[in-house]
Design a protein around this motif. Structure first.
Motif, short mmCIF file in Angstrom:
data_model
loop_
_atom_site.label_atom_id
_atom_site.label_comp_id
_atom_site.label_asym_id
_atom_site.label_seq_id
_atom_site.Cartn_x
_atom_site.Cartn_y
_atom_site.Cartn_z
N UNK A 146 45.61 31.99 21.14
CA UNK A 146 46.02 30.81 20.22
C UNK A 146 46.22 29.43 20.57
N UNK A 147 46.85 29.54 21.77
CA UNK A 147 47.23 28.06 22.26
C UNK A 147 46.20 27.42 23.35
N UNK A 148 45.12 28.15 23.61
CA UNK A 148 44.19 27.70 24.44
C UNK A 148 43.31 26.47 23.92
N UNK A 149 42.92 25.48 24.66
CA UNK A 149 42.18 24.53 24.38
C UNK A 149 40.79 25.02 24.14
N UNK A 150 40.25 26.08 24.68
CA UNK A 150 39.05 26.52 24.62
C UNK A 150 38.99 28.08 25.09
N UNK A 151 37.65 28.59 25.18
CA UNK A 151 37.31 29.88 25.37
C UNK A 151 36.31 30.10 26.53
N UNK A 152 35.97 28.95 27.22
CA UNK A 152 34.93 28.89 28.03
C UNK A 152 34.96 29.63 29.24
N UNK A 153 36.23 29.86 29.85
CA UNK A 153 36.41 30.58 30.73
C UNK A 153 36.11 32.12 30.71
N UNK A 154 36.73 32.46 29.63
CA UNK A 154 36.63 34.15 29.44
C UNK A 154 34.87 34.44 29.11
N UNK A 155 34.57 33.49 28.34
CA UNK A 155 32.97 33.45 28.11
C UNK A 155 32.18 33.29 29.32
N UNK A 156 32.36 32.64 30.27
CA UNK A 156 31.61 32.41 31.64
C UNK A 156 31.72 33.65 32.43
N UNK A 157 33.10 34.52 32.41
CA UNK A 157 33.09 35.84 32.94
C UNK A 157 32.27 36.73 32.51
N UNK A 158 32.29 36.83 31.01
CA UNK A 158 31.40 37.69 30.18
C UNK A 158 29.92 37.40 30.59
N UNK A 159 29.49 36.21 30.55
CA UNK A 159 28.09 35.97 30.97
C UNK A 159 27.73 36.49 32.29
N UNK A 160 28.65 36.26 33.46
CA UNK A 160 28.36 36.87 34.70
C UNK A 160 28.28 38.23 34.79
N UNK A 161 29.39 38.89 34.13
CA UNK A 161 29.55 40.21 34.22
C UNK A 161 30.56 40.69 35.14
N UNK A 162 31.59 39.87 35.28
CA UNK A 162 32.81 40.29 36.31
C UNK A 162 34.05 40.18 35.40
N UNK A 163 35.02 40.96 35.95
CA UNK A 163 36.43 41.00 35.33
C UNK A 163 36.91 39.85 35.20
N UNK A 164 37.87 39.63 34.31
CA UNK A 164 38.35 38.32 33.81
C UNK A 164 40.00 38.29 33.74
N UNK A 165 40.58 37.42 34.22
CA UNK A 165 42.25 37.39 34.01
C UNK A 165 42.61 36.02 33.79
N UNK A 166 43.60 35.68 32.98
CA UNK A 166 44.33 34.54 32.76
C UNK A 166 45.24 34.36 33.87
N UNK A 167 45.54 33.09 34.13
CA UNK A 167 46.53 32.86 35.20
C UNK A 167 47.85 33.60 35.21
N UNK A 168 48.23 33.60 34.10
CA UNK A 168 49.61 34.64 33.79
C UNK A 168 49.37 35.93 34.05
N UNK A 169 48.02 36.54 33.63
CA UNK A 169 48.00 37.87 34.01
C UNK A 169 47.70 37.96 35.69
N UNK A 170 46.92 37.06 36.27
CA UNK A 170 46.53 37.31 37.76
C UNK A 170 47.71 36.94 38.58
N UNK A 171 48.56 35.95 38.48
CA UNK A 171 49.43 35.41 39.37
C UNK A 171 50.90 36.14 38.87
#
Length: 462
Positions: free
Chosen positions: A216-241
Motif C-alpha cells: 500500500x505505501x510502495x511507490x511502485x511494484x516493479x521489483x516484485x514484477x521483475x522477480x516474477x518475470x525472471x522466475x526467482x523468489x522475491x523478498x522485501x527488505x523487511x522480510x529479508x533483512x
C-alpha cells in the motif's frame, strides 16, 4: 552515514596534493628541521570535509565501471567490485530503498556522496552471502539526467569501499528500454555473462530483494514484477533483512492473463481467401502490433497479393499510384501495415495512415476499388491498446534476444497508440466494403516463448 576509514584519511593527508579534509584551524605542521610550527588557516564547513573523505574513499575503492556499457544503445551500466565470481546461486538486490536508504528527493550536487545503509545489518548480511557462495548482484533503475547520473555513479565506489571484502556486480538501467525493471534485460545480460564462463544460473537457489513490491505505501511494484518475470523468489527488505512477515500487495497495470477468451475470427466461417479466387482490394486496420504483418505472410502473400505500405513508399499519393497500377495489372492488393522487416522508429503521418484508422483514410482506397470495379474487404485487427503496447515491448526488447530469425524492430512511440485510440472509427460495410472481418490477437509460439510473452512488460516504472 557511511564513515571514512581513518587509515584512508591518513594516506590522503600524506599526499602532495592537499584537499579540504587537511584544512583545520590552528593546524600544526612539522618543519624541515623537525620543529613544530603552528599557523592559522581558514576554517571550512564540515560538509566539504565529508566530501573530501568520501572522495578519498572513492579513489581507493577497488570498484570499477566497465566499458563499454551494455545494450545496443549503451543504456545499461555495468560495474564490478573486486573480482566477483560467477556462481550458480544469485543474490540479487535492488539498491535504493533496499541496500541503502533512498535519496530520491535530494538530487543536488554532492548529494551522491551522502548515503546510509538501509539498516545496520546490511553490510554483515552482504558478507554472509558472499561466504555462503552467492554471486551478489545489485539491480537498479537509474533513468536520470546526464549530470545527475554522473553524480550517482560516484556513490557506488563509496559503497564498495564500505564493503572491502565483498565482491559484487552492479547493473543500472539508464533509459526507459528493455533494461528498465520490470523488463528483464539486466537479467539476460547476467545470464549471458555467466554462460560465457560456463555457469548456468540456478533460479531455484537464487532470489531477489527489492522495496518496489506493490504494498500500500510502495511507490511502485516493479521489483516484485521483475522477480516474477525472471522466475526467482522475491523478498522485501523487511522480510529479508528484518525477518518480518510478508505484507499484502497489489500489482497494477496490464497483464495478458486479464485478456478474455474471444473468437479468433468473426464471422467464424468466413473465407480468408475467396474461393474461387478473385481480384480484390483488402484494407487492414487496427492498432500497431496486433498481428497484421504475420496475418499477411500466412494468408495473402502465398497466393500473390501485393503489399502496399505507405511507410515504404513515403506518401499517400505514391501508395494510391502503386495500388492503381497493381489493380490495372489484375493483381489483388493488401493495404495498411508496417514493413515486414522492421517497425518504424519515429512517429509521423505515414505511420498513422498505415493503420487506416478512420473513414477518411480508408475512402481513398475504396474510391480506387470502385473506380476499377474491384470488391473491397476490411480486416479489422481487434484488441485493447494495452495489448498492442505490450506486444510492442515484447517484439522490440524480448523476442530478438531469443529468436535471431525474427527481424529487428524498433520500439514504436506510445503516442502512436494514443493517436490511433483517439481517432479510430470502426469500419462498416456502409463505407463500401463487401465484408468486414474481425481478427482477434492470438499468440503463436512454443511454451517458453509464451512464458516470456506473458511477463509483466512495462517501461513506465510503475
Amino acid at each position: 552515514m557511511a564513515s571514512a576509514n581513518p587509515a584512508t584519511d591518513s594516506t590522503a593527508r600524506s599526499s602532495k596534493k592537499r584537499d579540504a579534509s587537511d584544512l583545520q584551524t590552528n593546524e600544526t605542521e612539522s618543519s624541515a628541521d623537525g620543529s613544530m610550527n603552528s599557523r592559522k588557516i581558514a576554517k571550512i564547513h564540515p560538509f566539504f570535509s565529508k566530501q573530501s573523505q568520501a572522495t578519498s574513499l572513492s579513489e581507493s575503492s577497488p570498484f570499477q565501471w566497465l566499458k563499454p556499457s551494455l545494450g545496443p544503445k549503451r543504456t545499461c551500466l555495468h560495474g564490478i567490485n573486486l573480482s566477483p565470481p560467477c556462481l550458480s546461486k544469485i543474490a540479487a538486490l535492488d539498491l535504493d530503498g533496499t541496500v541503502i536508504k533512498s535519496n530520491h528527493n535530494n538530487r543536488g550536487k554532492g548529494s551522491a556522496l551522502q548515503w546510509e545503509w538501509w539498516r545496520n545489518v546490511v553490510p554483515s548480511k552482504m558478507r554472509t552471502l558472499h561466504e555462503e557462495g552467492y554471486s551478489i548482484v545489485f539491480i537498479s533503475n537509474q533513468a536520470l539526467k546526464s549530470n545527475q547520473l554522473t553524480e550517482w555513479k560516484k556513490k557506488i565506489p563509496l559503497i564498495a569501499a564500505a564493503l572491502p571484502d565483498v565482491p559484487f556486480r552492479i547493473f543500472a538501467a539508464c533509459a526507459k528500454d528493455g533494461y528498465r525493471k520490470p523488463m528483464p534485460g539486466m537479467w539476460y545480460e547476467l545470464e549471458r555473462i555467466f554462460k560465457e564462463q560456463g555457469v548456468e544460473i540456478d533460479k531455484a537457489s537464487s532470489f531477489y530483494v527489492g522495496d518496489a513490491a506493490g504494498r500500500p505505501d510502495d511507490f511502485a511494484s516493479t521489483d516484485r514484477k521483475w522477480a516474477l518475470n525472471i522466475g526467482i523468489p522475491f523478498y522485501t527488505p523487511e522480510e529479508y533483512f528484518l525477518k518480518l512477515p510478508a505484507a499484502s500487495y497489489n500489482l497494477p497495470g496490464f497483464h495478458v492473463a486479464s485478456l478474455p477468451e474471444v473468437e479468433p475470427v468473426t464471422p467464424p466461417n468466413v473465407a480468408i481467401i475467396p474461393n474461387p479466387p478473385r481480384q480484390e482490394l483488402v484494407i487492414f486496420t487496427g492498432y500497431p502490433c496486433l498481428g497484421k504483418s504475420s496475418f499477411y505472410r500466412r494468408h495473402f502473400s502465398p497466393v500473390g497479393y501485393s503489399h502496399i505500405n505507405q511507410d515504404v513508399l513515403g506518401s499517400r499519393p505514391k501508395c494510391i499510384k502503386a495500388a492503381e497500377e497493381a489493380l490495372k495489372d489484375k493483381k489483388s492488393i493488401v493495404v495498411g501495415m508496417y514493413p515486414l522487416t522492421r517497425m518504424p522508429s519515429i512517429l509521423d503521418r505515414v505511420q498513422i495512415d498505415n493503420t487506416n484508422r478512420d473513414v477518411a483514410t480508408r475512402k481513398h482506397y475504396l474510391d480506387l476499388a470502385k473506380k476499377h470495379g474491384v470488391p473491397a474487404r476490411c480486416f479489422d485487427f481487434a484488441g485493447p491498446m494495452e495489448l498492442a503496447w505490450h506486444n510492442n515491448l515484447y517484439r522490440a526488447y524480448i523476442e530478438p534476444v531469443f529468436d535471431v530469425d525474427k527481424p529487428p524492430r524498433d520500439i514504436l512511440p506510445y503516442v502512436a497508440f494514443i493517436g490511433f485510440r483517439d481517432n479510430y472509427e470502426e469500419p462498416h460495410t456502409s463505407e463500401g466494403f463487401s465484408e468486414v472481418v474481425k481478427i482477434a490477437w492470438k499468440f503463436e509460439g512454443d511454451e517458453e516463448a509464451r512464458r516470456r510473452w506473458s511477463m509483466w512488460l512495462q517501461i513506465d516504472g510503475k
